[in-house]
Enzyme design. Structure first.
Site, PDB file in Angstrom:
ATOM      1  N   HIS A 242      -1.046  10.166   7.557  1.00 52.19           N
ATOM      2  CA  HIS A 242      -0.612   8.776   7.769  1.00 52.19           C
ATOM      3  C   HIS A 242      -1.838   7.860   7.923  1.00 52.19           C
ATOM      4  O   HIS A 242      -1.962   7.136   8.914  1.00 52.19           O
ATOM      5  CB  HIS A 242       0.304   8.676   8.998  1.00 52.19           C
ATOM      6  CG  HIS A 242       1.047   7.356   9.077  1.00 52.19           C
ATOM      7  ND1 HIS A 242       2.227   7.203   9.770  1.00 52.19           N
ATOM      8  CD2 HIS A 242       0.771   6.137   8.553  1.00 52.19           C
ATOM      9  CE1 HIS A 242       2.632   5.945   9.684  1.00 52.19           C
ATOM     10  NE2 HIS A 242       1.752   5.269   8.945  1.00 52.19           N
TER      11      HIS A 242
ATOM     12  N   ARG B 224       7.273   5.621   4.705  1.00 56.63           N
ATOM     13  CA  ARG B 224       7.638   6.306   5.937  1.00 56.63           C
ATOM     14  C   ARG B 224       8.226   7.665   5.555  1.00 56.63           C
ATOM     15  O   ARG B 224       8.929   7.790   4.541  1.00 56.63           O
ATOM     16  CB  ARG B 224       8.666   5.506   6.751  1.00 56.63           C
ATOM     17  CG  ARG B 224       8.069   4.318   7.496  1.00 56.63           C
ATOM     18  CD  ARG B 224       7.125   4.744   8.614  1.00 56.63           C
ATOM     19  NE  ARG B 224       6.580   3.621   9.370  1.00 56.63           N
ATOM     20  CZ  ARG B 224       5.383   3.054   9.137  1.00 56.63           C
ATOM     21  NH1 ARG B 224       4.608   3.502   8.167  1.00 56.63           N
ATOM     22  NH2 ARG B 224       4.955   2.060   9.889  1.00 56.63           N
TER      23      ARG B 224
ATOM     24  N   GLU C 253       6.800  12.981  12.199  1.00 54.58           N
ATOM     25  CA  GLU C 253       5.473  12.752  12.792  1.00 54.58           C
ATOM     26  C   GLU C 253       5.576  12.682  14.311  1.00 54.58           C
ATOM     27  O   GLU C 253       6.562  12.140  14.823  1.00 54.58           O
ATOM     28  CB  GLU C 253       4.886  11.430  12.266  1.00 54.58           C
ATOM     29  CG  GLU C 253       4.401  11.531  10.841  1.00 54.58           C
ATOM     30  CD  GLU C 253       3.818  10.211  10.335  1.00 54.58           C
ATOM     31  OE1 GLU C 253       3.310   9.415  11.143  1.00 54.58           O
ATOM     32  OE2 GLU C 253       3.882   9.994   9.120  1.00 54.58           O
TER      33      GLU C 253
HETATM   34  N1  LIG Z   1       1.275   4.889   5.164  1.00 46.73           N
HETATM   35  C1  LIG Z   1       0.788   3.806   5.723  1.00 46.73           C
HETATM   36  O1  LIG Z   1      -0.293   3.842   6.299  1.00 46.73           O
HETATM   37  C2  LIG Z   1       1.533   2.534   5.652  1.00 46.73           C
HETATM   38  C3  LIG Z   1       2.888   2.513   5.471  1.00 46.73           C
HETATM   39  N2  LIG Z   1       3.561   1.316   5.395  1.00 46.73           N
HETATM   40  C4  LIG Z   1       5.009   1.347   5.214  1.00 46.73           C
HETATM   41  O2  LIG Z   1       5.312   0.728   3.962  1.00 46.73           O
HETATM   42  C5  LIG Z   1       6.448  -0.098   4.126  1.00 46.73           C
HETATM   43  C6  LIG Z   1       6.422  -1.189   3.078  1.00 46.73           C
HETATM   44  O3  LIG Z   1       5.354  -2.067   3.336  1.00 46.73           O
HETATM   45  P1  LIG Z   1       5.246  -3.471   2.556  1.00 46.73           P
HETATM   46  O4  LIG Z   1       5.224  -3.246   1.096  1.00 46.73           O
HETATM   47  O5  LIG Z   1       4.089  -4.200   3.110  1.00 46.73           O
HETATM   48  O6  LIG Z   1       6.592  -4.140   2.996  1.00 46.73           O
HETATM   49  P2  LIG Z   1       7.278  -5.433   2.396  1.00 46.73           P
HETATM   50  O7  LIG Z   1       8.278  -5.860   3.402  1.00 46.73           O
HETATM   51  O8  LIG Z   1       6.252  -6.410   1.948  1.00 46.73           O
HETATM   52  O9  LIG Z   1       8.031  -4.884   1.089  1.00 46.73           O
HETATM   53  C7  LIG Z   1       9.059  -3.946   1.130  1.00 46.73           C
HETATM   54  C8  LIG Z   1       9.901  -4.134  -0.109  1.00 46.73           C
HETATM   55  O10 LIG Z   1      10.856  -3.065  -0.171  1.00 46.73           O
HETATM   56  C9  LIG Z   1      12.048  -3.607  -0.704  1.00 46.73           C
HETATM   57  N3  LIG Z   1      13.177  -2.730  -0.419  1.00 46.73           N
HETATM   58  C10 LIG Z   1      13.905  -2.639   0.715  1.00 46.73           C
HETATM   59  N4  LIG Z   1      14.878  -1.702   0.575  1.00 46.73           N
HETATM   60  C11 LIG Z   1      14.739  -1.184  -0.682  1.00 46.73           C
HETATM   61  C12 LIG Z   1      15.421  -0.191  -1.414  1.00 46.73           C
HETATM   62  N5  LIG Z   1      16.472   0.473  -0.901  1.00 46.73           N
HETATM   63  N6  LIG Z   1      14.993   0.098  -2.659  1.00 46.73           N
HETATM   64  C13 LIG Z   1      13.935  -0.560  -3.207  1.00 46.73           C
HETATM   65  N7  LIG Z   1      13.275  -1.556  -2.568  1.00 46.73           N
HETATM   66  C14 LIG Z   1      13.661  -1.844  -1.313  1.00 46.73           C
HETATM   67  C15 LIG Z   1      12.158  -4.980  -0.066  1.00 46.73           C
HETATM   68  O11 LIG Z   1      13.036  -5.836  -0.783  1.00 46.73           O
HETATM   69  C16 LIG Z   1      10.703  -5.435  -0.105  1.00 46.73           C
HETATM   70  O12 LIG Z   1      10.413  -6.186  -1.276  1.00 46.73           O
HETATM   71  C17 LIG Z   1       6.336  -0.607   5.575  1.00 46.73           C
HETATM   72  O13 LIG Z   1       7.586  -0.973   6.080  1.00 46.73           O
HETATM   73  C18 LIG Z   1       5.756   0.587   6.296  1.00 46.73           C
HETATM   74  O14 LIG Z   1       6.784   1.367   6.811  1.00 46.73           O
HETATM   75  C19 LIG Z   1       2.895   0.131   5.457  1.00 46.73           C
HETATM   76  C20 LIG Z   1       1.546   0.112   5.635  1.00 46.73           C
HETATM   77  C21 LIG Z   1       0.755   1.298   5.787  1.00 46.73           C
HETATM   78  O1  LIG Z   2       1.110  -0.686   8.946  1.00 46.50           O
HETATM   79  C1  LIG Z   2       1.882   0.293   8.979  1.00 46.50           C
HETATM   80  O2  LIG Z   2       3.110   0.182   8.881  1.00 46.50           O
HETATM   81  C2  LIG Z   2       1.326   1.639   9.136  1.00 46.50           C
HETATM   82  O3  LIG Z   2       1.939   2.621   8.834  1.00 46.50           O
HETATM   83  C3  LIG Z   2      -0.027   1.733   9.688  1.00 46.50           C
HETATM   84  O4  LIG Z   2      -1.021   1.645   8.741  1.00 46.50           O
HETATM   85  C4  LIG Z   2      -0.139   3.003  10.473  1.00 46.50           C
HETATM   86  O5  LIG Z   2      -1.141   2.882  11.375  1.00 46.50           O
HETATM   87  P1  LIG Z   2      -1.014   3.189  12.945  1.00 46.50           P
HETATM   88  O6  LIG Z   2      -0.473   1.980  13.560  1.00 46.50           O
HETATM   89  O7  LIG Z   2      -0.095   4.334  13.143  1.00 46.50           O
HETATM   90  O8  LIG Z   2      -2.404   3.462  13.317  1.00 46.50           O
END
Ligand SMILES: NC(=O)C1=CN([C@@H]2O[C@H](COP(=O)(O)OP(=O)(O)OC[C@H]3O[C@@H](n4cnc5c(N)ncnc54)[C@H](O)[C@@H]3O)[C@@H](O)[C@H]2O)C=CC1
Ligand SMILES: O=C(O)C(=O)[C@H](O)COP(=O)(O)O
Length: 392
Positions: free
Chosen positions: A259, A213, A242
């Site tokens: 994104h 993020r 954003e």
């Molecule tokens: N750019 C994009 O399109 C996407 C962005 N995201 C973002 O990525 C984030 C992470 O996704 P996942 O890995 O699936 O989540 P997840 O919940 O599986 O893993 C997140 C990890 O971060 C750790 N964490 C929390 N605070 C921390 C800190 N201060 N320092 C180090 N580690 C910490 C947690 O313990 C957890 O293991 C989502 O919350 C979302 O905001 C997710 C999918 C797509």
């Molecule tokens: O899964 C998340 O978290 C994401 O950031 C998504 O991949 C972003 O996709 P949109 O929902 O904004 O299309």
């Protein structure tokens, strides 16, 4: 039962038709843009959204019939979960649904970066956040031949092995890839985890990738790094404000995207499917008999995004070959170019994301070759890159 869904969620209409064909009394309407209208909300029993829709008390008050809300995303900070609970609305998200896509994005960023220099990054890779997306990224980078470690203090505090809480080791790394949720309070808050002070401490030539993020990195701290000409390479998929991107930073960024890290076709369609699965369980209980089509069937309208990409390789591959196979399936440079060419304001940022390509995943890669494929080392490396392989 009436479902209101974001119009850019693929295959929602197909899923509804599938349930209607089994006799379910179900209707669907969709909304364009970031927020549904009050009129649309007033009729909704179920609301399905993506990350751009902010759900708070104001929205919930406009939706008196709403009982279930689902976001087809991993991140959930756009939803006030407490307000949902207080309004009697059950809230669901789709953990892990597009993690493979994020891993592919990071692999493509590093593969392209290395191919430009004809050198893999010299030093360790720090994955910050060892959850779904962090592990997907880390595995792919190990597949490329890099030495990966996982920084995750919350998991470390729970006694999870294979993660550490050594922040200095992160700062000393040649590549740092961010995979944490955006959190603003508590011991492990991630907002501005990377600020002026610690960005200054990064090793010269460091590659910093943020596909989590935007606000996990203070954009102003990056502007300062740019102004002092720090030897730092930055890849940004996400932006602190954003849909506004930082046009001052843009020329300095190594790769910049809108994104879309998680926007593989399977990640997006999988999000729609997972929401329907969860909603059916909520509405009809775990033993319901409603059927949904499998993900593969839902992906059929996009044959070019699921077709195998085959490479024949007689000898064990060099890292350059592995990197070029990665970018043969997903090349981050195309998304970078499109952002720079096509995005000039908030509206074009949203429009670009809405019309985004049907992107394949690295798992479409099939490597065919000789005896080297019997070696467990290579089998592991290819599997880490999520390629399939077969001996000819
Ligand atoms: N750019 C994009 O399109 C996407 C962005 N995201 C973002 O990525 C984030 C992470 O996704 P996942 O890995 O699936 O989540 P997840 O919940 O599986 O893993 C997140 C990890 O971060 C750790 N964490 C929390 N605070 C921390 C800190 N201060 N320092 C180090 N580690 C910490 C947690 O313990 C957890 O293991 C989502 O919350 C979302 O905001 C997710 C999918 C797509
Ligand atoms: O899964 C998340 O978290 C994401 O950031 C998504 O991949 C972003 O996709 P949109 O929902 O904004 O299309």
């Amino acid at each position: 039962m009436h479902i209101l869904a974001d119009a850019s969620m693929p295959q929602v209409a197909v899923l509804v038709e599938h349930l209607q064909a089994q006799g379910m009394a179900l209707t669907l309407s969709t909304f364009q843009g970031r927020q549904p209208s009050a009129a649309q909300l007033s009729a909704a029993d179920v609301l399905m959204i993506r990350s751009i829709t902010r759900v708070d008390n104001t929205l919930l008050q406009q939706a008196p019939k709403l009982r279930w809300l689902g976001t087809a995303t991993i991140g959930t900070e756009h939803v006030d979960a407490g307000a949902c609970a207080a309004a009697g609305v059950t809230f669901a998200s789709t953990p892990g649904v597009n993690a493979r896509a994020v891993g592919d994005y990071v692999a493509s960023a590093v593969a392209n970066f290395a191919l430009e220099r004809n050198q893999l990054p010299q030093g360790e890779v720090a994955i910050v956040g060892a959850g779904h997306t962090g592990r997907a990224a880390g595995e792919r980078l190990q597949g490329l031949g890099l030495n990966v470690h996982y920084y995750d203090p919350p998991l470390h505090a729970q006694g999870v092995e294979c993660v550490h809480n050594n922040w200095q080791r992160v700062l000393n790394s040649a590549v740092i890839s961010l995979h944490v949720p955006l959190t603003t309070c508590g011991e492990f808050a991630t907002r501005h985890l990377f600020n002026t002070k610690n960005i200054q401490q990064l090793v010269a030539g460091c590659l910093l990738i943020n596909a989590s993020r935007g606000a996990v990195v203070a954009e102003q701290a990056l502007v300062q790094a740019m102004q002092r000409q720090q030897a730092l390479h930055v890849v940004l998929d996400v932006w602190e404000h954003e849909p506004q991107i930082n046009y001052q930073l843009l020329p300095w960024l190594h790769y910049a995207t809108a994104h879309i890290a998680g926007h593989s076709l399977a990640g997006k369609v999988g999000g729609s499917l997972q929401l329907f699965e969860q909603w059916l369980q909520f509405a009809f209980g775990c033993n319901h008999s409603w059927q949904l089509p499998p993900l593969n069937a839902l992906l059929q309208p996009w044959p070019q995004a699921i077709a195998p990409r085959v490479w024949q390789q007689a000898e064990a591959p060099t890292w350059q070959m592995l990197a070029s196979w990665v970018r043969g399936i997903y090349d981050i440079r195309n998304d970078d170019k499109q952002l720079r060419d096509e995005v000039s304001d908030n509206e074009s940022f949203d429009a670009f994301r809405k019309a985004y390509q049907a992107r394949p995943e690295l798992s479409c890669g099939l490597i065919q070759g000789g005896d080297w494929l019997a070696d467990s080392h290579w089998q592991q490396r290819l599997s880490q890159l999520s390629f399939s392989f077969s001996r000819k």
